[in-house]
Write an enzyme that holds these catalytic residues in place. Sequence first.
Site, short mmCIF file in Angstrom:
data_model
loop_
_atom_site.label_atom_id
_atom_site.label_comp_id
_atom_site.label_asym_id
_atom_site.label_seq_id
_atom_site.Cartn_x
_atom_site.Cartn_y
_atom_site.Cartn_z
N SER A 69 46.81 83.15 21.28
CA SER A 69 47.72 83.43 20.17
C SER A 69 47.65 82.31 19.12
O SER A 69 48.20 82.43 18.04
CB SER A 69 49.14 83.60 20.70
OG SER A 69 49.50 82.53 21.54
N THR A 127 42.89 88.07 31.26
CA THR A 127 43.79 89.16 31.69
C THR A 127 42.98 90.30 32.33
O THR A 127 43.46 90.94 33.26
CB THR A 127 44.61 89.73 30.51
OG1 THR A 127 43.73 90.12 29.46
CG2 THR A 127 45.61 88.71 29.99
N HIS A 183 44.01 72.09 29.27
CA HIS A 183 45.26 72.12 30.05
C HIS A 183 45.03 71.89 31.53
O HIS A 183 45.90 72.19 32.35
CB HIS A 183 46.00 73.45 29.82
CG HIS A 183 46.56 73.56 28.42
ND1 HIS A 183 46.91 74.75 27.84
CD2 HIS A 183 46.83 72.60 27.51
CE1 HIS A 183 47.35 74.52 26.61
NE2 HIS A 183 47.31 73.23 26.38
N ALA A 201 44.43 82.44 27.36
CA ALA A 201 44.74 83.27 28.53
C ALA A 201 44.23 84.71 28.38
O ALA A 201 43.96 85.38 29.38
CB ALA A 201 46.24 83.27 28.77
N CYS A 249 49.24 57.64 49.33
CA CYS A 249 50.38 56.77 49.00
C CYS A 249 51.75 57.42 49.19
O CYS A 249 52.77 56.79 48.96
CB CYS A 249 50.25 56.27 47.55
SG CYS A 249 50.75 57.49 46.32
N CYS A 293 49.62 57.67 42.36
CA CYS A 293 48.39 56.86 42.39
C CYS A 293 47.22 57.56 41.71
O CYS A 293 46.11 57.02 41.67
CB CYS A 293 48.03 56.48 43.83
SG CYS A 293 47.33 57.84 44.81
P1 NAD Z 1 48.83 83.34 25.08
O1 NAD Z 1 49.44 83.95 26.29
O2 NAD Z 1 49.66 82.65 24.09
O3 NAD Z 1 48.00 84.42 24.26
C1 NAD Z 1 47.07 85.22 24.85
C2 NAD Z 1 46.59 86.17 23.74
O4 NAD Z 1 45.53 86.96 24.28
C3 NAD Z 1 47.68 87.12 23.26
O5 NAD Z 1 47.70 87.10 21.85
C4 NAD Z 1 47.24 88.48 23.81
O6 NAD Z 1 47.56 89.55 22.96
C5 NAD Z 1 45.74 88.31 23.91
N1 NAD Z 1 45.11 89.13 24.95
C6 NAD Z 1 45.55 89.33 26.21
N2 NAD Z 1 44.67 90.09 26.89
C7 NAD Z 1 43.67 90.39 26.02
C8 NAD Z 1 42.46 91.14 26.14
N3 NAD Z 1 42.09 91.73 27.29
N4 NAD Z 1 41.66 91.25 25.05
C9 NAD Z 1 42.00 90.65 23.88
N5 NAD Z 1 43.13 89.92 23.72
C10 NAD Z 1 43.96 89.79 24.78
O7 NAD Z 1 47.71 82.43 25.62
P2 NAD Z 1 47.36 81.02 25.15
O8 NAD Z 1 47.41 80.92 23.67
O9 NAD Z 1 46.12 80.73 25.84
O10 NAD Z 1 48.55 80.09 25.70
C11 NAD Z 1 49.11 80.19 26.99
C12 NAD Z 1 48.99 78.89 27.78
O11 NAD Z 1 49.32 79.16 29.13
C13 NAD Z 1 47.60 78.39 27.79
O12 NAD Z 1 47.57 77.24 27.07
C14 NAD Z 1 47.23 78.16 29.26
O13 NAD Z 1 47.28 76.79 29.57
C15 NAD Z 1 48.30 78.80 30.06
N6 NAD Z 1 47.87 80.01 30.80
C16 NAD Z 1 46.65 80.04 31.43
C17 NAD Z 1 46.25 81.17 32.13
C18 NAD Z 1 44.89 81.17 32.78
O14 NAD Z 1 44.39 80.12 33.14
N7 NAD Z 1 44.25 82.33 32.93
C19 NAD Z 1 47.07 82.28 32.20
C20 NAD Z 1 48.34 82.22 31.56
C21 NAD Z 1 48.70 81.07 30.85
#
Ligand code: NAD
Length: 257
Positions: free
Chosen positions: A200, A30, A125, A26, A161, A136
């Site tokens: 993470s 961000t 995911h 994720a 369905c 279905c």
């Molecule tokens: P996580 O939220 O566990 O970790 C995200 C990591 O990215 C954190 O350690 C954070 O400090 C770091 N981070 C955030 N912004 C950053 C930046 N600009 N530069 C560098 N590092 C940065 O994410 P995860 O491990 O991917 O797990 C969350 C689950 O939730 C995923 O498996 C996903 O399926 C889902 N999710 C997806 C989205 C999306 O599609 N964009 C968003 C939120 C959650």
Amino acid sequence: MAAKGNIEDVQTRLASAQRVVVLTGAGISTESGIPDFRGPQGLWTKDPEAEKLSSLSHYMGDKDVRRRAWQARMRHEAFRAHPNAGHLALVTLEQTGKLDTLITQNIDGLHQRAGNSPERIVEIHGTVHEVVCMSCADRTRMLEALDRVRAGEDDPACLRCGGILKSATISFGQALVDADLRRAFEAAAGCDLFLAAGSSLGVYPIASTVPLAKRNGAHVVIVNGEKTAMDEIADAMLLGSLGDLLPALVQGLARHH
Ligand code: NAD
């Protein structure tokens, strides 16, 4: 653990790598305006109760949860977001011919929108851009379902369905797709450089692609804004913003013709 290695070392490694596998979380999205879950500003960090709302059994068993889920989908940032410099750097990496597979935990489709080839991407995911019938298994487009919600259906049913529709993402309590897992693990086992960015690395089983790559001799690089669960085994760990670090890493790599 603090950072280890530096940008120049990783650039050199990338330049000589032939088969790179990238795992994104994720954190790469961000900077496109989509909040993560576990980062300092994460949805679950701020509201630990929110995690419970994404469970499959709640969704299947409670029409009210589904109504709220459809409303949340209407507002989801993924439908408005644009790829950022971090996503674009991974397109550059693919253009060098070095990118074998891009495994992503994200459901936002931004790697495809940035221009990475869909066939190189494993969405472990799932995706929020499609809808699946839980009876279905019919798959349809999210935009069409959202049009139905906008037109007044608060919990649109499968048009084939009558079954319950859900976004084609993996909820808690829902199994991952075997074929996707297999592809991810095979890619990790066969690469010479494994790059984890914006995760993470605490979500299993996908986090175990990192030790798997390491055991098979790959150079492991982690890039994240804070420490991760796998820093210990990384050959390099760069701390910082992915929108800065990823473009810096691919800068200067020769394009493949
Ligand atoms: P996580 O939220 O566990 O970790 C995200 C990591 O990215 C954190 O350690 C954070 O400090 C770091 N981070 C955030 N912004 C950053 C930046 N600009 N530069 C560098 N590092 C940065 O994410 P995860 O491990 O991917 O797990 C969350 C689950 O939730 C995923 O498996 C996903 O399926 C889902 N999710 C997806 C989205 C999306 O599609 N964009 C968003 C939120 C959650």
